[in-house]
Design a protein around this motif. Sequence first.
Motif, mmCIF file in Angstrom:
data_model
loop_
_atom_site.group_PDB
_atom_site.id
_atom_site.type_symbol
_atom_site.label_atom_id
_atom_site.label_comp_id
_atom_site.label_asym_id
_atom_site.label_seq_id
_atom_site.Cartn_x
_atom_site.Cartn_y
_atom_site.Cartn_z
ATOM 1 N N ILE A 1 0.884 -1.374 -0.168
ATOM 2 C CA ILE A 1 0.038 0.015 0.080
ATOM 3 C C ILE A 1 0.966 1.287 0.070
ATOM 4 O O ILE A 1 0.654 2.206 -0.707
ATOM 5 N N HIS A 2 2.017 1.264 0.887
ATOM 6 C CA HIS A 2 2.702 2.399 1.014
ATOM 7 C C HIS A 2 3.502 2.794 -0.244
ATOM 8 O O HIS A 2 3.606 3.812 -0.674
ATOM 9 N N PHE A 3 3.937 1.906 -1.079
ATOM 10 C CA PHE A 3 4.787 2.049 -2.101
ATOM 11 C C PHE A 3 4.205 1.812 -3.361
ATOM 12 O O PHE A 3 4.650 1.587 -4.586
ATOM 13 N N ASN A 4 2.536 1.661 -3.468
ATOM 14 C CA ASN A 4 1.825 1.689 -4.517
ATOM 15 C C ASN A 4 2.165 0.382 -5.346
ATOM 16 O O ASN A 4 2.097 0.614 -6.595
ATOM 17 N N VAL A 5 2.197 -0.428 -4.590
ATOM 18 C CA VAL A 5 2.525 -1.815 -5.517
ATOM 19 C C VAL A 5 1.421 -3.085 -5.198
ATOM 20 O O VAL A 5 1.555 -3.998 -5.394
ATOM 21 N N ALA A 6 0.385 -2.429 -4.591
ATOM 22 C CA ALA A 6 -0.771 -3.334 -4.111
ATOM 23 C C ALA A 6 -1.345 -4.224 -5.319
ATOM 24 O O ALA A 6 -1.719 -5.538 -5.203
ATOM 25 N N LYS A 7 -1.346 -3.416 -6.317
ATOM 26 C CA LYS A 7 -1.985 -4.160 -7.545
ATOM 27 C C LYS A 7 -1.102 -5.555 -7.984
ATOM 28 O O LYS A 7 -1.461 -6.508 -8.418
ATOM 29 N N ASP A 8 0.122 -5.086 -8.022
ATOM 30 C CA ASP A 8 1.088 -6.155 -8.358
ATOM 31 C C ASP A 8 1.358 -7.312 -7.272
ATOM 32 O O ASP A 8 1.341 -8.631 -7.783
ATOM 33 N N ILE A 9 1.028 -7.103 -6.055
ATOM 34 C CA ILE A 9 1.300 -8.140 -4.988
ATOM 35 C C ILE A 9 0.058 -8.681 -4.860
ATOM 36 O O ILE A 9 -0.042 -10.004 -4.375
ATOM 37 N N SER A 10 -1.079 -8.373 -5.351
ATOM 38 C CA SER A 10 -2.525 -8.929 -4.951
ATOM 39 C C SER A 10 -2.656 -10.346 -5.467
ATOM 40 O O SER A 10 -3.090 -11.224 -5.157
ATOM 41 N N PHE A 11 -1.904 -10.421 -6.691
ATOM 42 C CA PHE A 11 -1.916 -11.863 -7.292
ATOM 43 C C PHE A 11 -1.389 -12.767 -6.490
ATOM 44 O O PHE A 11 -1.691 -13.871 -6.556
ATOM 45 N N TRP A 12 -0.097 -12.866 -5.783
ATOM 46 C CA TRP A 12 0.467 -13.524 -4.859
ATOM 47 C C TRP A 12 -0.322 -13.819 -3.677
ATOM 48 O O TRP A 12 -0.161 -14.866 -3.046
ATOM 49 N N TYR A 13 -1.125 -12.782 -3.135
ATOM 50 C CA TYR A 13 -2.048 -13.029 -2.156
ATOM 51 C C TYR A 13 -3.190 -14.085 -2.428
ATOM 52 O O TYR A 13 -3.696 -15.104 -1.682
ATOM 53 N N ALA A 14 -3.823 -13.910 -3.682
ATOM 54 C CA ALA A 14 -4.843 -14.762 -4.030
ATOM 55 C C ALA A 14 -4.448 -15.948 -4.505
ATOM 56 O O ALA A 14 -5.105 -17.158 -3.956
ATOM 57 N N GLY A 15 -3.343 -16.268 -5.070
ATOM 58 C CA GLY A 15 -2.855 -17.677 -5.333
ATOM 59 C C GLY A 15 -3.530 -18.062 -6.688
ATOM 60 O O GLY A 15 -4.800 -18.009 -6.792
ATOM 61 N N GLY A 16 -2.828 -18.635 -7.546
ATOM 62 C CA GLY A 16 -3.228 -19.026 -8.902
ATOM 63 C C GLY A 16 -2.356 -19.482 -9.732
ATOM 64 O O GLY A 16 -1.120 -18.844 -9.828
ATOM 65 N N VAL A 17 -2.922 -19.960 -10.919
ATOM 66 C CA VAL A 17 -2.103 -20.101 -12.124
ATOM 67 C C VAL A 17 -2.531 -19.524 -13.317
ATOM 68 O O VAL A 17 -2.275 -19.967 -14.569
ATOM 69 N N SER A 18 -3.557 -18.863 -13.423
ATOM 70 C CA SER A 18 -4.392 -18.037 -14.370
ATOM 71 C C SER A 18 -3.298 -17.263 -15.217
ATOM 72 O O SER A 18 -3.631 -17.404 -16.595
ATOM 73 N N SER A 19 -2.222 -16.745 -14.781
ATOM 74 C CA SER A 19 -1.280 -15.919 -15.490
ATOM 75 C C SER A 19 -0.040 -16.597 -15.904
ATOM 76 O O SER A 19 0.804 -16.109 -16.305
ATOM 77 N N VAL A 20 0.109 -18.047 -15.526
ATOM 78 C CA VAL A 20 1.360 -18.953 -15.908
ATOM 79 C C VAL A 20 1.462 -18.796 -17.473
ATOM 80 O O VAL A 20 0.719 -19.168 -18.353
ATOM 81 N N GLN A 21 2.723 -18.793 -17.897
ATOM 82 C CA GLN A 21 3.236 -18.824 -19.460
ATOM 83 C C GLN A 21 4.292 -19.938 -19.425
ATOM 84 O O GLN A 21 4.684 -20.293 -18.320
ATOM 85 N N TRP A 22 4.721 -20.026 -20.599
ATOM 86 C CA TRP A 22 5.873 -21.154 -20.598
ATOM 87 C C TRP A 22 7.347 -20.989 -19.706
ATOM 88 O O TRP A 22 7.753 -21.803 -19.524
ATOM 89 N N ILE A 23 7.445 -19.627 -19.687
ATOM 90 C CA ILE A 23 8.668 -19.187 -19.034
ATOM 91 C C ILE A 23 8.472 -19.727 -17.559
ATOM 92 O O ILE A 23 9.638 -20.248 -17.203
ATOM 93 N N HIS A 24 7.469 -19.535 -16.951
ATOM 94 C CA HIS A 24 7.216 -20.012 -15.514
ATOM 95 C C HIS A 24 7.421 -21.410 -15.529
ATOM 96 O O HIS A 24 7.934 -22.012 -14.501
ATOM 97 N N VAL A 25 6.930 -22.241 -16.565
ATOM 98 C CA VAL A 25 7.091 -23.838 -16.334
ATOM 99 C C VAL A 25 8.401 -23.856 -16.676
ATOM 100 O O VAL A 25 9.011 -25.150 -16.045
ATOM 101 N N GLN A 26 9.194 -23.287 -17.468
ATOM 102 C CA GLN A 26 10.603 -23.796 -17.770
ATOM 103 C C GLN A 26 11.517 -23.459 -16.689
ATOM 104 O O GLN A 26 12.489 -24.044 -16.430
ATOM 105 N N LEU A 27 11.016 -22.391 -15.862
ATOM 106 C CA LEU A 27 11.847 -21.994 -14.600
ATOM 107 C C LEU A 27 11.521 -23.115 -13.411
ATOM 108 O O LEU A 27 12.281 -23.483 -12.626
ATOM 109 N N LEU A 28 10.228 -23.324 -13.028
ATOM 110 C CA LEU A 28 9.637 -24.228 -12.297
ATOM 111 C C LEU A 28 10.154 -25.872 -12.361
ATOM 112 O O LEU A 28 10.514 -26.240 -11.237
ATOM 113 N N ALA A 29 10.008 -26.222 -13.627
ATOM 114 C CA ALA A 29 10.289 -27.764 -13.874
ATOM 115 C C ALA A 29 11.701 -28.198 -13.263
ATOM 116 O O ALA A 29 11.582 -29.020 -12.540
#
Length: 349
Positions: A187-215
């Motif tokens: 909230i203080h540094f105005n990155v709430a929108k960016d961090i909200s994804f990690w609060y909710a949890g999910g894989v809706s925004s996953v791309q191949w680059i994420h799979v390549q790093l995770l695998a």
Amino acid sequence: MANSASGKLRSKLFSKSSSRPIFATFILFGGIGLLILSIGISILYGAVDIRYHTIWQSLTNFDPASTSHQIIRGLRIPRALAAALIGAALAISGALMQGMTRNPLASPSIMGVTAGATFMMAIALVVMPGASNFVMMLWAFAGAGLGVGIVFGVGSISKTGLTTVKLALAGTAITAILTSLSSAIAIHFNVAKDISFWYAGGVSSVQWIHVQLLAPVALIGLIMAFFLAKSITVLNLGDDVAKGLGQQTLLIKALGIIVVLLLTGAAVSVAGTIGFIGLVIPHITRFLVGVDYRWIIPCSAVLGALLLVIADTASRMINPPFETPVGTVTALIGVPFFLYLARREGGKM
């Protein structure tokens, strides 16, 4: 004589813990079959329904002009694979934590591991805006270590030392503190929108680059966990007995913690906070296959992957065309299970 007694105890332990190898094999390969089926269903259903033959065509004869083919190859397949990898990683982490601490309430989401990773990622968004996915994963690793270190440190501040309930309470408190700090930073540094994804949890925004790093991280973690499996089984007898059987308990726990930090940090950096898989799946697996971690580790990986793929598919079908955060779906299963375990273990104190 001592070596003979140790050998008999070790033989008795693994004979008892491997009393269901046929059923464990069925669980493992049956789970793999169900996982493949669930991945297929996950690719089929979503905002746009896709037919079976379209999936096959996109794999064998990809048409860049086809919207369905683009959805399958660019969105659905990496999403399903990421869900499977993340579910497996969280389940293995939970199994290792419960085995090393002999604490049935231990899991990445309760022991402050995921909250620590999210906290450090909030800081990363402030000090390194636009950082690459790999850099964010490194920050998540550091945060996971910070979270678990604080929890074990706080839980140990007692004359009687660590207990099951004290560790769970310390984890809950530190998780709440780190989550609050993450929110304040966002909230203080105005990155709430960016961090909200990690609060909710999910894989809706996953791309191949994420799979390549995770695998590769998930594969390394699984291999290390499998090599530690026999030693973790012996640790369940207690540190004194394990040392008597020739186990280097500190080294085993250090390696186990490294595996947990790798797997959880990678999972959180891609999918955010997804709770309770690391708590529920190891318990179900032990109930099904016994207490031998040579079976618990691979079966937990398969069942954890299966649970998250199913939960992700369900999250798209609860309120279409909108998506329910997958962390909410897993919490609906995990919270009652946690309360049951807390009450059962609390009654033993």
